[in-house]
Design a protein around this motif. Structure first.
Motif, PDB file in Angstrom:
ATOM      1  N   LEU A  52       0.837  -1.199   0.000  1.00 54.95           N
ATOM      2  CA  LEU A  52       0.000   0.000   0.000  1.00 54.95           C
ATOM      3  C   LEU A  52       0.868   1.244   0.000  1.00 54.95           C
ATOM      4  CD1 LEU A  52      -2.948   0.772   0.091  1.00 54.95           C
ATOM      5  CD2 LEU A  52      -2.807   0.829   2.551  1.00 54.95           C
ATOM      6  N   LEU A  53       1.947   1.197   0.781  1.00 57.40           N
ATOM      7  CA  LEU A  53       2.836   2.358   0.845  1.00 57.40           C
ATOM      8  C   LEU A  53       3.459   2.647  -0.511  1.00 57.40           C
ATOM      9  CD1 LEU A  53       4.153   4.418   2.684  1.00 57.40           C
ATOM     10  CD2 LEU A  53       5.981   2.808   3.091  1.00 57.40           C
ATOM     11  N   PHE A  86       1.030   4.377  -2.824  1.00 56.42           N
ATOM     12  CA  PHE A  86       0.971   5.815  -2.575  1.00 56.42           C
ATOM     13  C   PHE A  86       2.235   6.504  -3.046  1.00 56.42           C
ATOM     14  CE2 PHE A  86      -2.760   7.413  -0.707  1.00 56.42           C
ATOM     15  CZ  PHE A  86      -3.376   6.375  -0.065  1.00 56.42           C
ATOM     16  N   VAL A 130       2.823   9.767  -5.555  1.00 61.19           N
ATOM     17  CA  VAL A 130       3.437  11.007  -5.103  1.00 61.19           C
ATOM     18  C   VAL A 130       4.732  11.316  -5.841  1.00 61.19           C
ATOM     19  CG1 VAL A 130       4.650  11.923  -3.111  1.00 61.19           C
ATOM     20  CG2 VAL A 130       2.415  10.977  -2.844  1.00 61.19           C
ATOM     21  N   ARG A 146       7.687  12.088  -8.315  1.00 58.85           N
ATOM     22  CA  ARG A 146       7.691  12.880  -9.542  1.00 58.85           C
ATOM     23  C   ARG A 146       8.668  12.351 -10.574  1.00 58.85           C
ATOM     24  NH1 ARG A 146       6.827  18.559  -6.872  1.00 58.85           N
ATOM     25  NH2 ARG A 146       4.830  18.977  -7.794  1.00 58.85           N
ATOM     26  N   ILE A 154      -0.346  17.503  -5.942  1.00 62.53           N
ATOM     27  CA  ILE A 154      -0.054  16.282  -5.179  1.00 62.53           C
ATOM     28  C   ILE A 154      -0.835  16.146  -3.873  1.00 62.53           C
ATOM     29  CG2 ILE A 154       1.805  15.042  -4.042  1.00 62.53           C
ATOM     30  CD1 ILE A 154       3.324  15.220  -6.425  1.00 62.53           C
ATOM     31  N   PRO A 155      -0.972  17.181  -3.056  1.00 59.47           N
ATOM     32  CA  PRO A 155      -1.770  16.945  -1.840  1.00 59.47           C
ATOM     33  C   PRO A 155      -3.193  16.511  -2.137  1.00 59.47           C
ATOM     34  CG  PRO A 155      -0.489  18.925  -1.616  1.00 59.47           C
ATOM     35  CD  PRO A 155      -0.332  18.488  -3.025  1.00 59.47           C
ATOM     36  N   MET A 163      -3.282  12.887  -2.965  1.00 61.24           N
ATOM     37  CA  MET A 163      -3.171  12.047  -1.778  1.00 61.24           C
ATOM     38  C   MET A 163      -4.499  11.927  -1.050  1.00 61.24           C
ATOM     39  SD  MET A 163       0.517  12.719  -0.114  1.00 61.24           S
ATOM     40  CE  MET A 163       0.489  14.465   0.073  1.00 61.24           C
ATOM     41  N   ILE A 203      -6.539   8.540  -0.222  1.00 63.04           N
ATOM     42  CA  ILE A 203      -7.010   8.076   1.089  1.00 63.04           C
ATOM     43  C   ILE A 203      -8.493   7.736   1.027  1.00 63.04           C
ATOM     44  CG2 ILE A 203      -7.403   8.774   3.458  1.00 63.04           C
ATOM     45  CD1 ILE A 203      -4.908  10.299   3.411  1.00 63.04           C
ATOM     46  N   VAL A 209      -8.920   4.393  -0.474  1.00 63.07           N
ATOM     47  CA  VAL A 209      -8.582   3.285   0.424  1.00 63.07           C
ATOM     48  C   VAL A 209      -9.731   3.020   1.388  1.00 63.07           C
ATOM     49  CG1 VAL A 209      -7.034   2.536   2.252  1.00 63.07           C
ATOM     50  CG2 VAL A 209      -6.116   3.671   0.276  1.00 63.07           C
ATOM     51  N   ILE A 210     -10.293   4.106   1.934  1.00 64.99           N
ATOM     52  CA  ILE A 210     -11.416   3.938   2.862  1.00 64.99           C
ATOM     53  C   ILE A 210     -12.584   3.272   2.144  1.00 64.99           C
ATOM     54  CG2 ILE A 210     -13.086   5.166   4.266  1.00 64.99           C
ATOM     55  CD1 ILE A 210     -11.046   7.184   4.914  1.00 64.99           C
ATOM     56  N   VAL A 252      -6.531  -4.165   0.861  1.00 57.90           N
ATOM     57  CA  VAL A 252      -5.315  -3.538   0.340  1.00 57.90           C
ATOM     58  C   VAL A 252      -5.182  -3.797  -1.153  1.00 57.90           C
ATOM     59  CG1 VAL A 252      -2.818  -3.594   0.468  1.00 57.90           C
ATOM     60  CG2 VAL A 252      -4.142  -3.675   2.545  1.00 57.90           C
TER      61      VAL A 252
END
Lengths: 221, 687, 314
Positions: free
Chosen positions: A18-19, A22, A26, A28, A98-99, A102, A106, A109-110, A133
């Motif tokens: 999962l990491l 992400f 993120v 570049r 990017i934020p 993200m 999230i 994922v939820i 996952v």
């Protein structure tokens, strides 16, 4: 290695997958993306091996080895050669900043957790918690394809989706039949070659691999 | 038993006494209209005494936990007024009375300077009526009396907001306030109508008492309608986003003591209304009501503080902060509702305690901050922070007390803001007990948003205090006439600051006093749930779960600071005063300091997508060479998006409908006669 | 509150006061080695502080009482925080005074007053430092809170002694949620203590200053107190992370013999942590200020992932 410890290590691998998904969203730089994809393949292969060890299904060891050779070694190598040949040096730009990407990640994922909650409650398998996952990885791969402008990164997103699918298969049904897996692996390899050929075409036609350029094909006055 | 009876009679009687005392200036003030100073001192002393009585009544009523009711034979025949003092009402009486007491003392000094050329009698009359209205709202026990008191409160505050009616923007702000207040009142009326109708049938009138509403069990659909109507009405009065537009217009233009009361306690009467209706009348509700309240609370909190950061008018900044704090109170209430819906009374009690404690805290520190802003306004005649600076040297007391307000609102230990924020966080951390994973996943993100709000609020108050009081004077006018305010204003602020401090270091005393409230409302209490609940430490659930001791923090901090100071001053030490170093830069002037706008620039850049921002920099003529600008003009406009999404369309729509309906008004007699003729024919046909 | 526990409390505060400059000295020494420079020794921060205490205080003409009292308040709060975090033994009577959330807000007091002191003199440097510091903290606090929240989910408490007990003295379980939380905590640690890539602690250039800008006008014993408090803050953030995520070795309740082991392990852990911090500082460049939203956004993301993986995988 006891069974419960092995199950914990499997959870850690799932978390690391999962990491890396992400991280793909993120990151570049294109070389960084390729490295992250290779790491994701590595974690996937370790997880498959552990599930094979826990359940005693030996064909999973073979899948794990295939994953290692294809997704950790071969495909990243092909992509690396492609990047070198096409002389891509710039960072890849994103459509959404990017934020915000993200936050959407999230939320996905939820959402995938919520979706797989009924299955998780009823399942009796060791890997029941990793299905969420896996689904999240598929969705994040799709998100990556949507929010990126560079063709190579879209391919990596596609491959990440396939990773997620494979992980889902391992979690839900302890792997797919061998024939299916071999077929999928062969498809991926052919796809990589064809992508390479198409990249050269796109690059020579538009002088860039920015997929926004393809909007010129719209043919409106 | 006899002593208990005496106490019971006393708390209700004291409350009635306070109402009458508060009404007395209406009669007394016109009598001494000629003697201004005597008028001011006498009237505000009367209101202060009345407020003190209200505080005593409130404390006694919550402490004893006894409910008293009475029936006043005023009102319409067959619909008398009912009054009731129960612990919840007592708590809010205490909040209202405490701030009214401090503000009344403050007003003695403030009104002397403020109402220099205007009528004091008018001010005093509406001031007393305003507070009487608030007291009666809390004491009312039926829908009719509640709405009468609500209307009294709204109208008198309208006149107070419009006190300086020579300025056009004051009139416009007051008008906007009146419109929103009445739209809210209409919604509340409809909600009461639904509840009253369902409690005793739609034919009878007796359902309007709160007692009958309390006894009824409402079907879910109607209960939802009643709740959302009431919530809409009270939220409009409380300033919850998106109904907040009147707040930053009305609070700055009102006189500062009125702003303190409006921000500090008038918004709390809406909270009282929400609590009363949700926890007292509509007892069984689904969890998603609480979810909506929580979501609205979070939105108000985050957006309120972000809007506050963009302001450079001191009172507007404080007004937007009220939006944020109401949001925090709603967060506590929402969590409490969710926990109640899932039948966890102890956890609901914690969340409700957090919300009610924050109500008390906010009244105290917001009142203090507005009083301080009023003092600054009184001394400098400026509301714009960009023109101030360096006031700490001229107004040391005000600066120190304003600092206490800033530290409290930034939720820093050992002051009171921290205690309620800590309790809210603890309530958030309890959500895994719900065993609903989706809620368990989404609600902690709310906790992160609350942390964001807290940090942004601290940033905002560093800006407010730093730009107003620290540094050099930025203004164009001279600093000569700026002086410290008189002792009345200082005492009002000092008392409020002292209360903030005491509420921060003795939270257990206050919480033990308030425990009966949560017991009545949600059926659980903190006191019985925890293991050790001594006077020193606050451990709401269990000591190994979490604990905080404000008193110890304060004493330890004091001890270390004194020891450090002592060690360093054993030898005689001197301090040399020199010009500012500034890295060796010599030609520093006051315009080179950071202003309020520049302080919030990074946050504006990062969170700017929420507002409509237009920034432009122009070189001022004459321009000798484009590469070397000599004089620049910078213009920044930050607009509230809600104005354009919500209010302008509704405004335009209302005007459109009004214009269409206006076609009916032709002005000619024949047309009106035709209207009557047609009506008669229609009635004859259909009846 | 036995004599033993009061002794532990005093011992902890003494270690904080005396060892914090040594930790800063260690970090600077390793950094010098890594960058190929000669180093002044681990004891240099001590010499700096002693020198500053002996110097005269030079105050700007318009410095107010806030400017003069901030060093004492900052120092006091830092020592208070040191009395609360259990890093050698669980037997700490003062630890019940504040849980992790209160601890985060105590750090916020330090920031608040330092920012006010920065604005007090009325220079552009001070305002800039204050403005940037408050912005960074408003982005870092949600991430910090989510990391704390994730840990508190795993141990069902926010009290530090309880966390140390459950994680350190309970059974060893691999928790991916804690792994994410520790990554988020490291990033927040860099932001809060002002290390590269958030702020350069060794600079006096205005473009790269955040913390230095706020304390630019301090001198003499005031500056000594603030510098010392800064070193203690680095120490405290590090031991906070170690106590929450790596508490093995902290002496259990009523176990005097375990203290020697605890001290030894603490020294070892801090040494390793110092090397890790230097590796990060040397490997990364200081980020442009507006890129910090991404940096701290990633920290928040990691902490949220930790919390999600707690619910999904555990």
């Amino acid at each position: 290695m006891s069974m419960s410890f092995a199950a914990q290590v499997n959870s850690v691998m799932a978390a690391l997958i999962l990491l890396t998904s992400f991280g793909l969203l993120v990151q570049r730089r294109i070389l960084g993306l390729i490295h992250l994809f290779a790491w994701q393949g590595l974690f996937l292969c370790i997880s498959t091996a552990i599930v094979g060890y826990i359940t005693g299904m030996h064909h999973l060891f073979i899948s794990s080895l295939m994953t290692l050779s294809f997704k950790v070694i071969l495909l990243p190598y092909i992509l690396y050669i492609l990047v070198r040949k096409l002389d891509i040096r710039r960072e890849s730009e994103t459509l959404v900043n990017i934020p915000r990407t993200m936050m959407i990640g999230i939320a996905l994922v939820i959402f995938s957790y919520h979706l797989t909650a009924p299955v998780t409650q009823l399942s009796t398998m060791v890997t029941k918690s990793t299905l969420a996952v896996a689904l999240a990885t598929v969705m994040l791969g799709l998100l990556m394809m949507v929010t990126r402008r560079h063709a190579v990164t879209q391919i990596i997103g596609f491959l990440a989706m396939e990773n997620g699918l494979f992980f889902a298969a391992t979690s839900a049904t302890y792997g797919m039949p061998m024939v299916v897996e071999l077929g999928v692996a062969l498809d991926l390899l052919i796809a990589a070659f064809i992508f390479g050929i198409f990249f050269f075409h796109i690059s020579t036609t538009f002088d860039s691999l920015d997929v926004e350029q393809m909007a010129k094909l719209k043919e409106e006055d | 038993m006899c002593i208990m009876k005496v106490i019971v009679m006393n708390s209700f009687d004291i409350a009635i006494l306070s109402v009458f005392l508060m009404l007395s200036p209406v009669l007394v003030s016109p009598c001494c209209a000629r003697y201004r100073n005597l008028n001011i001192t006498l009237s505000f002393s009367l209101t202060a005494a009345a407020a003190f009585a209200a505080v005593v009544a409130g404390i006694l009523s919550v402490h004893t936990g006894i409910t008293t009711s009475a029936v006043l034979q005023m009102g319409l025949p067959d619909l008398p007024f009912h009054l009731r003092l129960d612990p919840l009402a007592g708590f809010f009486l205490c909040v209202i009375g405490l701030l009214a007491l401090f503000v009344s003392i403050y007003s003695i000094g403030y009104v002397k300077g403020f109402a220099a050329n205007r009528s004091v009698v008018r001010f005093v009359i509406f001031y007393s009526l305003f507070i009487v209205g608030m007291l009666l709202v809390v004491l009312a026990d039926d829908a009719f009396f509640f709405l009468v008191a609500w209307e009294l409160m709204a109208s008198s505050s309208y006149f107070l907001v419009m006190y300086e009616d020579e300025k056009k923007e004051n009139r416009r702000a007051a008008y906007l306030y009146l419109v929103v207040a009445h739209v809210g009142a209409l919604a509340i009326l409809l909600s009461f109508g639904v509840m009253a109708g369902l409690s005793d049938g739609f034919e009878s009138f007796q359902g309007y008492t709160f007692d009958s509403m309390r006894a009824t069990h409402y079907p879910v659909g109607w209960a939802t309608a009643a709740f959302f109507l009431a919530f809409f009405g009270f939220a409009a009065k409380a300033g919850v986003i998106p109904l907040h537009i009147w707040l930053p217009e009305a609070h700055p233009v009102a006189p500062s003591n009125v702003s303190a009361l409006m921000s500090g306690v008038m918004l709390k009467t809406s909270i009282y209304g929400i609590v009363r209706i949700t926890f007292d009348f509509l007892k069984d509700y689904p969890w998603w009501w609480g979810g909506i309240v929580l979501a609205l609370g979070l939105t108000s909190a985050v957006l309120g503080v972000l809007y506050a950061l963009m302001q450079h008018d001191l009172k507007r900044l404080l007004a937007y902060h009220s939006v944020e704090n109401i949001g925090i109170i709603l967060i506590g209430l929402g969590l409490s509702m969710i926990f109640t819906a899932y039948h966890f009374p102890a956890l609901a009690a914690l969340a409700m305690m957090a919300a009610l404690y924050h109500t008390l805290n906010h009244a105290m520190f917001k009142g203090l901050l507005f009083m301080g802003a009023g003092a600054v306004l009184h001394a400098t005649d400026e509301r714009n922070m960009e023109e101030m600076g360096g006031l700490i040297h001229r107004m040391p007391w005000t600066a120190c007390l304003f600092l206490i307000g800033c530290v409290s609102i930034a939720a820093l230990p050992p002051f009171n803001g921290f205690v309620s924020e800590w309790l809210t966080f603890q309530a958030f951390l309890l959500t895994p007990a719900l065993h609903r994973p989706i809620l368990g996943l989404l609600i902690p993100i709310g906790a992160a948003l609350l942390a964001l709000t807290g940090a942004l609020a601290a940033a905002c108050f560093v800006k407010a205090f730093g730009v107003t009081f620290l540094g050099h004077w930025r203004g164009h006018s001279s600093l000569q006439k700026v002086h410290e305010v008189d002792w009345h204003m200082r005492s009002g602020m000092l008392l409020a600051a002292l209360t903030c401090f005491l509420l921060g270091i003795f939270p257990t005393v206050v919480i033990r006093w308030m425990d009966v409230l949560t017991e009545r409302l949600v059926g659980g209490s903190i006191g019985t749930a925890s293991g050790s609940f001594d006077w020193l430490r606050l451990s709401p659930i269990a000591p190994e779960r979490a604990s905080y001791s404000g008193f110890s923090v304060f004493i330890a901090l004091l001890f270390v600071v004194l020891v450090a100071w002592f060690f360093l001053h054993v030898k005689k030490t001197t301090v040399r005063r020199v010009p500012i170093w500034d890295c060796g830069f010599e030609k520093i002037n006051a315009r080179m300091q950071y202003t309020a706008t520049s302080f919030s620039m990074p946050i504006r850049r990062i969170f700017g997508f929420i507002f409509q921002i237009r920034e432009e920099t122009l070189a001022v003529e004459p321009v000798r060479h484009p590469a070397y600008p000599e004089k620049l003009q910078y213009r920044l406009r930050v607009r509230d998006r809600f104005r354009y999404w919500l209010y302008e369309p509704i405004n335009a729509g209302a005007y459109y409908v009004a214009r269409k309906v206006g076609l009916l008004q032709q002005g000619r007699i024949q047309v009106y006669l035709i209207y009557s003729f047609v009506t008669i024919i229609v009635l004859l046909v259909f009846l | 509150m036995t004599a033993y526990s009061i002794g532990i409390e005093i011992l902890q505060i003494l270690i904080l006061l005396l060892a914090a400059p040594a930790f800063t000295g260690w970090v600077r020494t390793v950094k010098c080695r890594m960058q190929g420079r000669t180093y002044a020794g681990i004891c240099q921060p001590y010499r700096n502080i002693v020198k500053l205490f002996a110097k005269e205080v030079i105050l700007a003409e318009n410095a107010s009482w806030i400017f003069r009292s901030t060093p004492y308040i900052v120092f006091g709060v830092t020592v208070l925080i040191g009395a609360i975090i259990p890093f050698i033994s669980v037997d700490l009577p003062f630890a019940a005074t504040a849980d992790v959330i209160a601890l985060v807000m105590l750090f916020a007091i330090i920031r608040f007053f330092t920012a006010l002191a920065g604005m007090d003199i009325g220079t552009a440097f001070g305002g800039m430092g204050s403005s940037r510091e408050m912005t960074i903290s408003s982005l870092a606090e949600p991430a910090m809170l989510m990391a704390v929240f994730t840990v508190s989910l795993a141990v069902n408490s926010t009290s530090l002694t309880h966390m140390v007990n459950v994680i350190g003295h309970g059974e060893f379980i691999l928790r991916p949620s804690l792994a994410f939380a520790v990554l988020a905590f490291i990033m927040v640690h860099l932001a809060e203590t002002g290390r590269v890539p958030v702020d350069n602690p060794a600079t006096h250039l205005e473009l790269t200053m955040v913390h230095e800008a706020m304390i630019l006008e301090y001198s003499g014993r005031h500056l000594a107190l603030i510098e010392w408090a800064g070193m203690m803050k680095l120490f405290l953030f590090s031991v906070l992370g170690l106590s929450i995520f790596c508490p093995w070795g902290i002496a259990a309740s009523g176990d005097p013999a375990g203290l020697f082991v605890a001290l030894l392990l603490l020294t070892l852990k801090l040494a390793v942590l110092g090397v890790v911090v230097v590796l990060i500082e040397t490997g990364l460049a200081k980020m442009r200020f507006f890129r910090l939203t991404e940096f701290l956004g990633v920290a928040f993301l990691l902490a949220t992932l930790g919390m999600l993986s707690f619910f999904i995988l555990e």
